[in-house]
Design a protein around this motif. Structure first.
Motif, PDB file in Angstrom:
ATOM      1  N   MET A 239      42.107  44.079  47.355  1.00  0.00           N
ATOM      2  CA  MET A 239      42.970  45.116  46.804  1.00  0.00           C
ATOM      3  C   MET A 239      42.149  46.258  46.216  1.00  0.00           C
ATOM      4  O   MET A 239      42.538  47.434  46.296  1.00  0.00           O
ATOM      5  CB  MET A 239      43.883  44.517  45.733  1.00  0.00           C
ATOM      6  CG  MET A 239      44.899  43.524  46.271  1.00  0.00           C
ATOM      7  SD  MET A 239      45.970  44.250  47.532  1.00  0.00           S
ATOM      8  CE  MET A 239      46.768  45.538  46.589  1.00  0.00           C
ATOM      9  N   LYS A 240      40.992  45.947  45.648  1.00  0.00           N
ATOM     10  CA  LYS A 240      40.123  46.989  45.099  1.00  0.00           C
ATOM     11  C   LYS A 240      39.625  47.921  46.197  1.00  0.00           C
ATOM     12  O   LYS A 240      39.631  49.149  46.046  1.00  0.00           O
ATOM     13  CB  LYS A 240      38.942  46.338  44.381  1.00  0.00           C
ATOM     14  CG  LYS A 240      37.954  47.333  43.787  1.00  0.00           C
ATOM     15  CD  LYS A 240      36.794  46.607  43.122  1.00  0.00           C
ATOM     16  CE  LYS A 240      35.770  47.602  42.585  1.00  0.00           C
ATOM     17  NZ  LYS A 240      34.607  46.913  41.954  1.00  0.00           N
ATOM     18  N   THR A 243      42.436  50.085  47.364  1.00  0.00           N
ATOM     19  CA  THR A 243      42.743  51.111  46.368  1.00  0.00           C
ATOM     20  C   THR A 243      41.725  52.244  46.429  1.00  0.00           C
ATOM     21  O   THR A 243      42.083  53.432  46.297  1.00  0.00           O
ATOM     22  CB  THR A 243      42.752  50.483  44.959  1.00  0.00           C
ATOM     23  OG1 THR A 243      43.710  49.420  44.922  1.00  0.00           O
ATOM     24  CG2 THR A 243      43.104  51.523  43.905  1.00  0.00           C
ATOM     25  N   SER A 246      42.498  54.404  49.335  1.00  0.00           N
ATOM     26  CA  SER A 246      43.678  55.226  49.052  1.00  0.00           C
ATOM     27  C   SER A 246      43.336  56.386  48.134  1.00  0.00           C
ATOM     28  O   SER A 246      43.817  57.506  48.323  1.00  0.00           O
ATOM     29  CB  SER A 246      44.763  54.348  48.400  1.00  0.00           C
ATOM     30  OG  SER A 246      45.145  53.297  49.257  1.00  0.00           O
ATOM     31  N   ALA A 247      42.467  56.138  47.123  1.00  0.00           N
ATOM     32  CA  ALA A 247      42.086  57.200  46.190  1.00  0.00           C
ATOM     33  C   ALA A 247      41.311  58.309  46.891  1.00  0.00           C
ATOM     34  O   ALA A 247      41.441  59.494  46.539  1.00  0.00           O
ATOM     35  CB  ALA A 247      41.259  56.601  45.056  1.00  0.00           C
ATOM     36  N   TRP A 298      33.251  52.174  38.621  1.00  0.00           N
ATOM     37  CA  TRP A 298      34.159  51.469  39.527  1.00  0.00           C
ATOM     38  C   TRP A 298      33.505  51.214  40.880  1.00  0.00           C
ATOM     39  O   TRP A 298      34.086  50.535  41.728  1.00  0.00           O
ATOM     40  CB  TRP A 298      35.442  52.287  39.716  1.00  0.00           C
ATOM     41  CG  TRP A 298      36.266  52.338  38.451  1.00  0.00           C
ATOM     42  CD1 TRP A 298      36.098  51.593  37.340  1.00  0.00           C
ATOM     43  CD2 TRP A 298      37.366  53.201  38.201  1.00  0.00           C
ATOM     44  NE1 TRP A 298      37.015  51.922  36.383  1.00  0.00           N
ATOM     45  CE2 TRP A 298      37.837  52.916  36.879  1.00  0.00           C
ATOM     46  CE3 TRP A 298      38.023  54.193  38.932  1.00  0.00           C
ATOM     47  CZ2 TRP A 298      38.895  53.565  36.301  1.00  0.00           C
ATOM     48  CZ3 TRP A 298      39.096  54.846  38.351  1.00  0.00           C
ATOM     49  CH2 TRP A 298      39.539  54.545  37.054  1.00  0.00           C
TER      50      TRP A 298
END
Length: 299
Positions: A239-240, A243, A246-247, A298
């Motif tokens: 999921m990371k 994400t 997507s970012a 991140w």
């Protein structure tokens, strides 16, 4: 029904072993020895748990031995099989649904050779052999847990299923429950034969087995929890990554969407350097997001 009758070398007692009992066959045996009909019904019940009962003519014991080749099921009946015992000073009567090689070995090693000359020593030998099946089962479970731990912590957890771990935990839990119920039988025998070294060894081994199965149950539960946590961690990592993608692409998709609209008057479309400016803007947005993620740690 298969019936084998053996006599001790000093003719002090008789041992009758019955395999695959039938109602008609047990009626004949009951009439011969005047057995308690309630206990006789218990001996035919496949799911009956271990217990000890004193009677006028015969004492009654139910034991359950562990089946090493039990199928992947979760019940007491599938993991173990019952052995019912009627006994007094002159007669020992054992009843069991499945063949019991450990009982046959007792007859060959101790009865026929004359090494057992009393009924109570035969009872202790039977309890000891049944207890031995728990030792063997514990060793198998412990080996399986070690194999699962190796697979889990060497990044081979994809080869382990939740069902397999649950069956392992279930087997350890059922075996521990049976041992706790068998403790009543051992305590009753201990009160009857306090000076016997055999019953002392059985009691000591029983305590060790309880501790061992308690540890196995705890290890199986910890292994199950660790496996689920590890799978959850892998899902979080996936999921990371999604994400992060997507970012990166969400603002770029927005820019493309704006200039993909089919309006008649869009000044940027007629600019000579409109295309490279747009590409440069996208690149700047990409670099900005990358630096921002690095600053927030991140990435």
């Amino acid at each position: 029904m298969e019936l084998i009758e053996k006599h001790s070398s000093n003719n002090e007692f008789t041992w009758i072993d019955i395999t695959k009992p039938t109602i008609e066959g047990l009626k004949e045996v009951s009439t011969r020895f005047n057995l308690n009909h309630h206990n006789l019904n218990d001996s035919l019940e496949p799911d009956h748990l271990p217990k000890f009962e004193e009677g006028d003519d015969f004492n009654f014991i139910i034991l359950r031995k562990v089946l090493l080749n039990a199928p992947k099921t979760y019940s007491i009946q599938s993991l173990s099989t019952k052995i019912a015992i009627f006994f007094n000073e002159k007669v020992v009567l054992t009843i069991h649904r499945l063949p019991a090689p450990e009982l046959n070995s007792i007859g060959e090693q101790f009865i026929e050779s004359g090494r057992i000359n009393s009924a109570h020593f035969l009872i202790l030998k039977i309890v000891s052999r049944v207890q031995l099946t728990y030792n063997e089962h514990a060793a198998v479970l412990n080996k399986q847990i070690e194999e699962f731990e190796t697979k889990l912590f060497l990044k081979s957890s994809s080869k382990i299923s939740i069902e397999t771990l649950y069956v392992l935990k279930r087997k350890a839990g059922i075996s521990k429950k049976l041992l706790l119920l068998t403790e009543e039988v051992i305590t009753s025998l201990l009160h009857r034969h306090k000076k016997s070294n055999e019953i002392q060894d059985i009691r000591d081994n029983h305590k060790k087995l309880l501790l061992f199965y308690d540890q196995l149950s705890e290890d199986a539960q910890n292994l199950l929890s660790t496996h689920m946590s590890y799978n959850g961690q892998k899902t979080s990592e996936v999921m990371k990554v999604l994400t992060l993608f997507s970012a990166y692409f969400l603002p770029l998709t927005f820019i493309v969407g704006v200039y993909g609209m089919n309006f008649k008057y869009m000044p940027e479309l007629s600019w000579e350097y409109g295309y490279p400016i747009t590409i440069g803007l996208m690149l700047l947005v990409f670099i900005f997001i990358y630096l921002w993620f690095r600053k927030r740690k991140w990435l």
